[in-house]
Design a protein around this motif. Structure first.
Motif, PDB file in Angstrom:
ATOM      1  N   ILE A  76       0.841  -1.198   0.000  1.00  0.00           N
ATOM      2  CA  ILE A  76       0.000   0.000   0.000  1.00  0.00           C
ATOM      3  C   ILE A  76       0.877   1.249   0.000  1.00  0.00           C
ATOM      4  N   GLY A  77       0.618   2.137  -0.960  1.00  0.00           N
ATOM      5  CA  GLY A  77       1.329   3.404  -1.034  1.00  0.00           C
ATOM      6  C   GLY A  77       0.387   4.529  -1.407  1.00  0.00           C
ATOM      7  N   LEU A  78       0.912   5.751  -1.426  1.00  0.00           N
ATOM      8  CA  LEU A  78       0.096   6.934  -1.728  1.00  0.00           C
ATOM      9  C   LEU A  78       0.937   7.934  -2.502  1.00  0.00           C
ATOM     10  N   MET A  79       0.314   8.577  -3.488  1.00  0.00           N
ATOM     11  CA  MET A  79       0.926   9.653  -4.245  1.00  0.00           C
ATOM     12  C   MET A  79       0.089  10.911  -4.089  1.00  0.00           C
ATOM     13  N   VAL A  80       0.715  12.056  -3.789  1.00  0.00           N
ATOM     14  CA  VAL A  80       0.040  13.355  -3.770  1.00  0.00           C
ATOM     15  C   VAL A  80       0.849  14.312  -4.644  1.00  0.00           C
ATOM     16  N   GLU A  81       0.147  15.173  -5.385  1.00  0.00           N
ATOM     17  CA  GLU A  81       0.805  16.033  -6.365  1.00  0.00           C
ATOM     18  C   GLU A  81       0.084  17.377  -6.437  1.00  0.00           C
ATOM     19  N   ALA A  82       0.851  18.457  -6.526  1.00  0.00           N
ATOM     20  CA  ALA A  82       0.298  19.806  -6.674  1.00  0.00           C
ATOM     21  C   ALA A  82       1.040  20.522  -7.795  1.00  0.00           C
ATOM     22  N   GLU A  83       0.335  21.429  -8.488  1.00  0.00           N
ATOM     23  CA  GLU A  83       0.909  22.092  -9.655  1.00  0.00           C
ATOM     24  C   GLU A  83       0.629  23.587  -9.618  1.00  0.00           C
ATOM     25  N   LEU A  84       1.553  24.353 -10.192  1.00  0.00           N
ATOM     26  CA  LEU A  84       1.377  25.778 -10.440  1.00  0.00           C
ATOM     27  C   LEU A  84       1.662  26.017 -11.912  1.00  0.00           C
ATOM     28  N   GLU A  85       0.712  26.644 -12.627  1.00  0.00           N
ATOM     29  CA  GLU A  85       0.833  26.803 -14.070  1.00  0.00           C
ATOM     30  C   GLU A  85       0.847  28.284 -14.445  1.00  0.00           C
TER      31      GLU A  85
END
Length: 322
Positions: free
Chosen positions: A134-143
């Motif tokens: 079990i794992g988790l990915m979190v991602e945020a972006e600025l464009e």
């Protein structure tokens, strides 16, 4: 960082033959690569890596392989190692989610030249393994987009994706990702994107990775199919920076470890305003481990299939390995 990030834009008229070949041959090629890699991984019995002595020891002892069992290992501890137990480096590609679990932090800058605009994107991503499966990915972006002398800056989607390891063999892994995209700027929508990813050890530190998934727009009802495959070859290059204490953290890459990568990704809109629209892009990239915790990478992404209306991107990124 997934193949689903490919944008679908209006398509100029092209030949019917070219579109038909792209629709038929590219998905077939990706499927053939996945099947060949899985078969070779499952049937081969010789050691996958001839350089096992170069691999730092993991932080704990490995448990027996899970195989195709879905009832075991969910709460087993994750073994901290950036190598498979056969001694092959795990390589995180630029556009495809991995099938293995890791603990890494990514910083990515993407410069994209569109037909009538320039887009820049900053992305931060954390991948964290909780247990063996079990794992988790979190991602945020600025464009930021520049077009006709005007500049617009906004937050991109915030993405979160649980990852579950389903199959574990000596030279083959299969996982599922359940990605949810949450709009932070204007004009976007909530989207759900489940996918299946594979990792195959082809021997001599060469690996094949694939991803196949869909993206559902929860308010529009649009459906997009995305798919991709990538090859990575890892080798030891000269160290540019000597380690302070001369020691490598258990399970980490040594300084000088270098990887060259080639990816082919595609997306097809199955339902929506641009139904029947297909996009195919290729990427060439390289990564270099500066220290046992920091890796620097660069890549160039471009359209394939005789198309000239798709973006060209230059990508720079850094990975911090926990």
């Amino acid at each position: 960082m997934s193949a689903s990030n490919a944008l679908l834009r209006p398509q100029p008229a092209g030949t019917r033959t070219s579109r038909h070949l792209q629709r038929c041959l590219v998905p077939a090629l990706l499927g053939a690569l996945a099947v060949a890699g899985a078969a070779q991984s499952a049937l081969a019995h010789e050691p996958a890596s001839p350089r096992a002595s170069e691999v730092p020891a993991p932080t704990a002892e490995y448990l027996p392989y899970l195989g195709f069992s879905l009832t075991e290992g969910w709460l087993d501890p994750w073994v901290h190692s950036h190598y498979s137990r056969e001694g092959t480096p795990f390589v995180h590609l630029f556009n495809l989610e991995p099938a293995y679990l890791d603990r890494d932090f990514f910083f990515v800058y993407r410069y994209t030249r569109e037909p009538h605009a320039i887009e820049e994107e900053l992305e931060v991503e954390l991948e964290w393994a909780f247990t063996r499966r079990i794992g988790l990915m979190v991602e945020a972006e600025l464009e930021r987009e520049r077009e006709a002398g005007e500049t617009e800056t906004e937050l991109g989607d915030f993405k979160i994706a649980p990852r579950f390891l389903l199959v574990e063999a000596p030279r083959f892994l299969l996982s599922t990702n359940l990605k949810l995209a949450i709009p932070m700027g204007h004009g976007d929508e909530y989207a759900f994107g489940p996918s299946i990813t594979t990792w195959s050890d082809l021997g001599n530190w060469v690996t094949l990775q694939t991803e196949l998934g869909t993206r559902y727009g929860l308010s529009s009802g649009d459906v997009e199919l995305f798919y991709g495959a990538g090859l990575a070859y890892t080798f030891r290059a000269p160290q540019l920076f000597a380690m302070a204490d001369g020691e490598v953290t258990p399970g980490h890459y040594p300084s000088g470890l270098t990887t060259v990568m080639a990816e082919l990704i595609g997306s097809s809109e199955m339902r929506g305003e641009q139904a029947g629209r297909h996009v195919f892009e290729a990427l060439l990239g390289v990564g270099y481990s500066v220290t046992d915790a920091v890796e620097l990478r660069a890549a160039y992404q471009f359209p394939v299939g005789g198309r000239r209306d798709i973006d060209y991107s230059t990508i720079l990124s850094a990975i911090y390995h926990f």
